[in-house]
Design an enzyme around this catalytic site. Structure first.
Site, PDB file in Angstrom:
ATOM      1  N   GLN A 237     -48.879  73.410 -91.302  1.00  0.00           N
ATOM      2  CA  GLN A 237     -49.287  72.436 -90.282  1.00  0.00           C
ATOM      3  C   GLN A 237     -50.486  72.951 -89.487  1.00  0.00           C
ATOM      4  O   GLN A 237     -51.180  72.189 -88.844  1.00  0.00           O
ATOM      5  CB  GLN A 237     -48.126  72.136 -89.334  1.00  0.00           C
ATOM      6  CG  GLN A 237     -46.991  71.352 -89.995  1.00  0.00           C
ATOM      7  CD  GLN A 237     -45.878  70.950 -89.051  1.00  0.00           C
ATOM      8  OE1 GLN A 237     -44.722  71.194 -89.348  1.00  0.00           O
ATOM      9  NE2 GLN A 237     -46.198  70.327 -87.927  1.00  0.00           N
ATOM     10  N   ARG A 384     -40.198  67.075 -84.440  1.00  0.00           N
ATOM     11  CA  ARG A 384     -40.820  65.805 -84.032  1.00  0.00           C
ATOM     12  C   ARG A 384     -40.820  65.644 -82.507  1.00  0.00           C
ATOM     13  O   ARG A 384     -40.404  64.633 -81.950  1.00  0.00           O
ATOM     14  CB  ARG A 384     -40.118  64.624 -84.667  1.00  0.00           C
ATOM     15  CG  ARG A 384     -41.073  63.446 -84.759  1.00  0.00           C
ATOM     16  CD  ARG A 384     -40.614  62.330 -85.627  1.00  0.00           C
ATOM     17  NE  ARG A 384     -41.669  61.342 -85.691  1.00  0.00           N
ATOM     18  CZ  ARG A 384     -41.950  60.630 -86.765  1.00  0.00           C
ATOM     19  NH1 ARG A 384     -41.274  60.792 -87.864  1.00  0.00           N
ATOM     20  NH2 ARG A 384     -42.919  59.747 -86.739  1.00  0.00           N
ATOM     21  N   CYS A 385     -41.256  66.697 -81.843  1.00  0.00           N
ATOM     22  CA  CYS A 385     -41.406  66.583 -80.389  1.00  0.00           C
ATOM     23  C   CYS A 385     -42.356  67.663 -79.931  1.00  0.00           C
ATOM     24  O   CYS A 385     -42.783  68.498 -80.699  1.00  0.00           O
ATOM     25  CB  CYS A 385     -40.069  66.732 -79.680  1.00  0.00           C
ATOM     26  SG  CYS A 385     -39.429  68.386 -79.630  1.00  0.00           S
ATOM     27  N   GLU A 760     -44.441  61.416 -81.780  1.00  0.00           N
ATOM     28  CA  GLU A 760     -43.137  61.990 -81.476  1.00  0.00           C
ATOM     29  C   GLU A 760     -42.344  61.224 -80.429  1.00  0.00           C
ATOM     30  O   GLU A 760     -41.137  61.405 -80.305  1.00  0.00           O
ATOM     31  CB  GLU A 760     -43.339  63.442 -81.076  1.00  0.00           C
ATOM     32  CG  GLU A 760     -43.834  64.221 -82.289  1.00  0.00           C
ATOM     33  CD  GLU A 760     -44.437  65.546 -81.966  1.00  0.00           C
ATOM     34  OE1 GLU A 760     -44.843  65.722 -80.811  1.00  0.00           O
ATOM     35  OE2 GLU A 760     -44.517  66.386 -82.858  1.00  0.00           O
TER      36      GLU A 760
END
Ligand code: CDP
Length: 806
Positions: A237, A384-385, A760
Site C-alpha cells: 500500500q 478500513r479506517c 473509510e
C-alpha cells in the site's frame, strides 16, 4: 448567450471532470481477468518460498533440524534465524518503534509464527518440505487475556526486550507492557465526573478482526548480483516506504532498490506494514542470485499478518439532567499481540483514538491507553479506517446511546443537542484536534426526514407492546450513528512514518499533442485512482480525462509518496494533483498570452482554454498551448509543460455522516435481518459520485461483517480459531443488506478542491450503527450493553440469558 452556455456545457461534459460519474477505467482490465498481480509474475529461474510455522502460541525452541527438508529433491535452501542473525536480519523494525522477529530465534510468541523459510523449485515442493523441518519445542504458559498480561506472575513474553523498561513511547510498567499514552486534562475531567448529575460507564470491546483482502500478501524479490540491484514486487500500500525500509535494513543503497506494486486486490490496511515473507524473499534472492516468490495462503493471512482492533475501552460520559454532555473519560487496554507492529504515524501509539469525543461539543475529556503484549499475532492496523478512528467512533456512538437510555431521552435528540454547531468550525476538540468544517444539524435532519425517524419510533413502540403481549417473537431495533472521521494524514507537525513527514505527491507531464501522464505517490488497491485523479486534472487544466493516464506503484518513476491508507489519497495526493495542475496552468497562461500577443492578465480561463477577456473568439485551447510549449515557447521560457507537487497538508480533513439502520431480530433464533440501512455521507467536494457510492457500499459491507460476525478468536491455549473463510465471516451478496446512500456537501476550507476522504467513512460509521441497532432492539428487555460481534449464536445466548426462550 444560450449558445455560449451550451457550447461551454458540451466542452465541460467532454472533459469528464470532477463531479461526473465517469466509469472506472481500470475495470476494463479487471473485469476481463487482465489485471496484473504479484502472483502473475513469472521470472526465469524463479524459486518459491514457504514458511515453517509454530503450532504453539508460546514455546521455547530447543532445536531446529533442516536436514530432512534439504534432502528433498527440488529444495534449494532452508533459512532459519541462525542464517539471518549474522546479517542482523533475524529481527526487523516495526512502524511502531518495536522490533519483530523475522524468523523465531529462541522462542515463538504466537501460533503460526514464522520459524523457517524453505526455498524450492516450485510451490508444492516448498510446502511439502516445510513438513520435513523438525523443530523441537518446549511449550510455555501463554497469555491470551490482555487483562492478565501485566499480572505479577504473568509469564514474560518478550525476553529480547525484558530489561528495556523505556519503550518507543515512554516508560514500560511491566515486561509485558508496551506503552501508556494519555491525553487531555485528567484533573478537570475527574472533577466534572465527581459532580455530574448523570454518568454512564461501560466496557466497550471492539473485538479482534482482520482486513482479509481477497488477494493475500505476497512478494517477488529479484537481486541482480552484477548490478547490485534489487527489484521487489509486492502487495504494498506504501511502495516508497517499503523501499526506504528495505534500504535501511539491508544496507543496499536506496537508488539500487526498485519497488513495484502492480495491481492490488484489496488492502484495507493489511498491506501497509512489512512482513517476514518480504524479508525472506529478499534474503533468499540475494543469497541464491535468482528471483524468489512468496505468496501467503488464506490461513496464513488471517492468522499472521496484521490483525485489526482488539481495543477494550472503558468508556464514561458525564452529563447534566437535561442531556448536555460535560465530559468524557476513556481508558483503553490495547492488545497488540506479540510485537508492536501497529501501523500508525510515529507520534501516535494509539492512532487517532483521541478523536473519541466524536461529533459532540464535549468541553472536557481525558483518554489513557495502555498497550500490552499477548501471545497473538501482531498488527493493529487501520482496517478500513484512519488509525483507530473506528474504535473511537464505536466508543462515543455506543456511549451516547447508553447515556440516552439512562436519561430516558431519544438518542437522536441527545445527539442533536450536543452537536458541534456550524458556527463553531474550525472547532478545537478537548483532545486536541481542529475540525475543519461541518454542518451536522443539516445532515442529521436530512437523514431523519428521509428515513422517517418519527414513524419508525412509533412502529417500534407498537412492536414492543405486541412483543410484551406475546403476539410476536420479533423485536425491532433502530440504530443511529453520527460520526466524524479524521482523514488525510497528515501535517508534518503531527504525522510522520519513520521520520518521513506524511506528505504526498503528484507529477504531471503534458505531452506535445496534449495527452497527459500523471504519476502519484499513492497506490490504489481498488479505489479507482486511475479514474478519479484524471478527473481532477481534467477539470483543472481542461484536457479530457480519457487523454490522461494515471500511473502509481513504481518507485523508479513515481515521486516519493507515503501511500494509500487512512483515506489519505484524496486529501493529500488529490491536493498535490490539483496544485501540480495549477502550476501547469500558470505556465500555460504565459504561453497563451505570448501566442495571443496579449498580457497574461488580459486572459481568462474558460473550461479548456484561455481566452481574451471581452473577445471570446480569441482563445488558445490547452491542447494548442501544449504543442506550443514544446514547439515555440515564449523567449527565455524553458520548453515543456510539466509540474510536480509534494503536498504537505495544513490540517486533516473531517468527513462526517449520519447513518440509520432498521433491524428485526428473531429472539428465538438470534437471526438479525437488516430491513433498511441509510447512509448519508459528507466528504466535501465530490470527485466521482459513482465511485463514492461504490466506496460506501464496500465500507458498509465490511462494517456489517465486523459488527455482525467477523472475528479472530483464540482459545485459552492461544490456538487461533476460525482462520479460514469456513469460519471467518466474509459476507457475500446473499447476506449483504441493501444500501441506501445520500449526501450533503460541506467543502474542506483548506483543501485546494474542498475534498475530504470517503473510502473509510462507511466502515467507521457503519460498525456502531449496526451494533446500536442490535442494542436498541434488546434495550427495552433490560439487556444492558451487548458486545459485538452480533452473530445469530451470540444473540441467541442474549435471549437465553434474558429468559426469553420457552
Ligand atoms: O486513500 P483512499 O483512496 O483509500 O481513499 P479516498 O481518498 O477516500 O478515495 C477513495 C476513492 O473515492 C478515490 O477514487 C477517490 O477519488 C474517490 N473520492 C471522490 O470521488 N470524492 C471525494 N471527495 C473523496 C474520494
Amino acid at each position: 448567450q444560450t449558445k455560449i452556455d451550451q457550447d461551454r456545457a458540451e466542452r465541460t461534459e467532454k472533459l469528464q471532470g470532477m463531479g461526473c460519474k465517469r466509469k472506472r477505467v481500470e475495470d476494463v482490465r479487471f473485469t476481463q481477468g487482465k489485471g496484473s498481480y504479484v502472483d502473475d509474475l513469472k521470472l526465469p529461474g524463479m524459486l518459491f518460498g514457504d514458511f515453517v510455522r509454530s503450532p504453539h502460541a508460546h514455546a521455547r525452541i530447543k532445536s531446529i533440524d533442516t536436514s530432512r527438508a534439504k534432502a528433498l529433491p527440488g529444495v534449494v535452501a532452508v533459512l532459519t534465524a541462525a542464517d539471518l542473525k549474522p546479517l542482523g536480519l533475524h529481527y526487523m523494525p516495526t512502524l511502531a518503534g518495536d522490533v519483530q522477529a523475522v524468523l523465531a530465534e529462541e522462542k515463538v510468541l504466537f501460533q503460526n509464527q514464522e520459524v523457517a523459510f524453505v526455498i524450492a523449485e516450485d510451490r508444492y515442493i516448498a510446502s511439502d518440505a516445510t513438513e520435513l523441518v523438525d523443530v523441537e519445542y518446549e511449550a510455555l504458559p501463554c497469555i491470551v487475556d490482555p487483562f492478565k498480561s501485566m499480572d505479577a506472575d504473568a509469564p514474560i513474553l518478550r525476553e529480547d526486550i525484558q530489561d528495556k523498561m523505556e519503550g518507543a513511547h515512554g516508560p514500560r510498567k511491566h515486561p509485558n507492557h508496551i506503552f501508556e499514552w494519555t491525553i487531555g486534562d485528567k484533573e478537570a475531567t475527574d472533577a466534572v465526573f465527581a459532580n455530574a448529575d448523570v454518568t454512564i460507564k461501560e466496557m466497550l470491546v471492539d473485538h479482534r478482526t482482520h482486513p482479509s483482502p481477497l488477494e493475500t500478501c505476497q512478494s517477488v524479490a529479484s537481486f541482480d548480483k552484477v548490478k547490485g540491484e534489487l527489484t521487489l514486487w509486492g502487495t504494498f500500500q506504501a511502495p516508497h516506504v517499503i523501499r526506504t525500509v528495505v534500504s535501511l535494513i539491508s544496507g543496499l543503497p536506496e537508488h539500487k532498490i526498485h519497488v513495484i506494486a502492480p495491481d492490488i486486490g484489496g488492502g484495507f490496511g493489511n498491506k501497509v506494514g512489512a512482513y517476514a515473507g518480504y524479508v525472506c524473499s529478499v534474503v533468499g534472492s540475494i543469497v541464491l542470485g535468482v528471483p524468489v516468490k512468496w505468496v501467503e495462503d488464506r490461513m496464513e493471512n488471517l492468522s499472521t499478518t496484521s490483525f485489526a482492533r482488539d481495543y477494550h475501552m472503558t468508556t464514561e460520559l458525564a452529563a447534566t439532567k437535561d442531556g448536555k454532555i460535560q465530559a468524557m473519560r476513556v481508558h483503553v487496554l490495547a492488545d497488540h499481540g506479540a510485537f508492536d507492529a501497529c501501523a500508525d504515524p510515529s507520534k501516535w501509539p494509539a492512532g487517532f483514538m483521541n478523536i473519541c469525543t466524536g461529533s459532540y461539543d464535549i468541553p472536557t475529556a481525558h483518554l489513557a491507553v495502555d498497550g500490552v503484549y499477548t501471545n497473538k499475532a501482531s498488527g493493529g492496523v487501520a482496517y478500513r479506517c484512519s488509525f483507530r478512528v473506528t474504535e473511537a467512533v464505536f466508543a462515543i456512538e455506543r456511549a451516547v446511546e447508553l447515556l440516552a437510555d439512562k436519561l430516558g431521552m431519544d438518542a437522536a435528540e441527545l445527539r442533536i443537542k450536543n452537536f458541534i454547531k456550524p458556527e463553531q468550525f474550525p472547532y478545537k476538540s478537548a483532545l486536541g484536534w481542529e475540525y475543519d468544517s461541518g454542518d451536522y444539524h443539516t445532515a442529521m435532519k436530512k437523514a431523519m426526514d428521509t428515513i422517517g425517524y418519527k414513524e419508525l419510533r412509533e412502529e417500534q413502540a407498537q412492536k414492543r407492546e405486541a412483543f410484551k403481549r406475546g403476539e410476536t417473537r420479533e423485536i425491532m431495533g433502530i440504530g443511529i450513528s453520527f460520526f466524524t472521521e479524521i482523514v488525510g494524514a497528515g501535517p508534518a507537525k503531527n504525522c510522520d512514518i519513520l521520520g518521513i513527514a506524511m506528505f504526498d505527491s503528484a507529477e504531471i507531464r503534458i505531452h506535445p499533442t496534449g495527452s497527459v501522464i500523471a504519476r502519484m505517490g499513492t497506490k490504489s488497491q481498488g479505489q479507482g485512482h486511475e479514474t478519479t485523479y484524471a478527473q481532477i486534472i481534467a477539470t483543472e487544466i481542461g484536457i479530457p480525462a480519457d487523454d490522461i493516464m494515471i500511473e502509481e506503484g513504481n518507485t523508479d518513476t513515481a515521486p516519493y509518496g507515503l501511500g494509500t491508507y487512512g483515506s489519505r489519497s484524496t486529501p493529500v495526493a488529490g491536493a498535490a494533483t490539483a496544485v501540480a495542475a495549477r502550476k501547469i496552468k500558470a505556465k500555460a497562461q504565459m504561453i497563451a498570452a505570448h501566442m495571443l500577443e496579449v498580457h497574461e492578465g488580459d486572459l481568462e480561463w474558460d473550461v479548456d482554454r484561455f481566452r481574451v477577456k471581452g473577445l471570446p473568439e480569441k482563445f488558445k485551447t490547452m491542447k494548442e498551448i501544449a504543442w506550443a510549449a514544446y514547439n515555440a515557447p515564449p523567449p527565455n521560457m524553458e520548453p515543456g509543460l510539466e509540474a510536480v507537487n509534494y503536498y504537505e497538508p495544513p490540517n486533516m480533513t473531517y468527513p462526517f455522516g449520519a447513518y440509520f439502520c432498521v433491524m428485526d431480530i428473531d429472539v428465538d433464533t438470534g437471526v438479525a435481518k437488516t430491513r433498511r440501512f441509510y447512509a448519508l455521507d459528507d466528504c466535501g467536494t465530490r470527485i466521482n459520485p459513482m465511485i463514492i457510492e461504490g466506496q460506501v457500499h464496500g465500507g458498509l459491507t465490511e462494517a456489517f461483517a465486523c459488527a455482525m460476525g467477523q472475528e479472530i478468536r483464540y482459545d485459552e491455549h492461544g490456538n487461533v480459531m476460525g482462520a479460514s473463510f469456513m469460519d471467518f465471516f466474509l459476507p457475500t451478496a446473499v447476506e449483504t443488506p441493501n444500501w441506501e446512500t445520500d449526501f450533503t456537501v460541506t467543502p474542506s476550507p483548506h483543501h485546494p478542491i474542498g475534498a475530504k476522504g470517503v473510502g473509510e467513512s462507511p466502515h467507521v460509521g457503519g460498525v456502531p450503527c449496526f451494533s446500536n441497532a442490535v442494542n436498541d432492539a434488546y434495550a427495552f428487555l433490560g439487556a444492558g450493553h451487548i458486545q459485538m460481534p452480533h452473530d445469530a449464536w451470540r444473540l441467541w445466548t442474549v435471549g437465553q440469558k434474558l429468559g426469553l426462550h420457552t
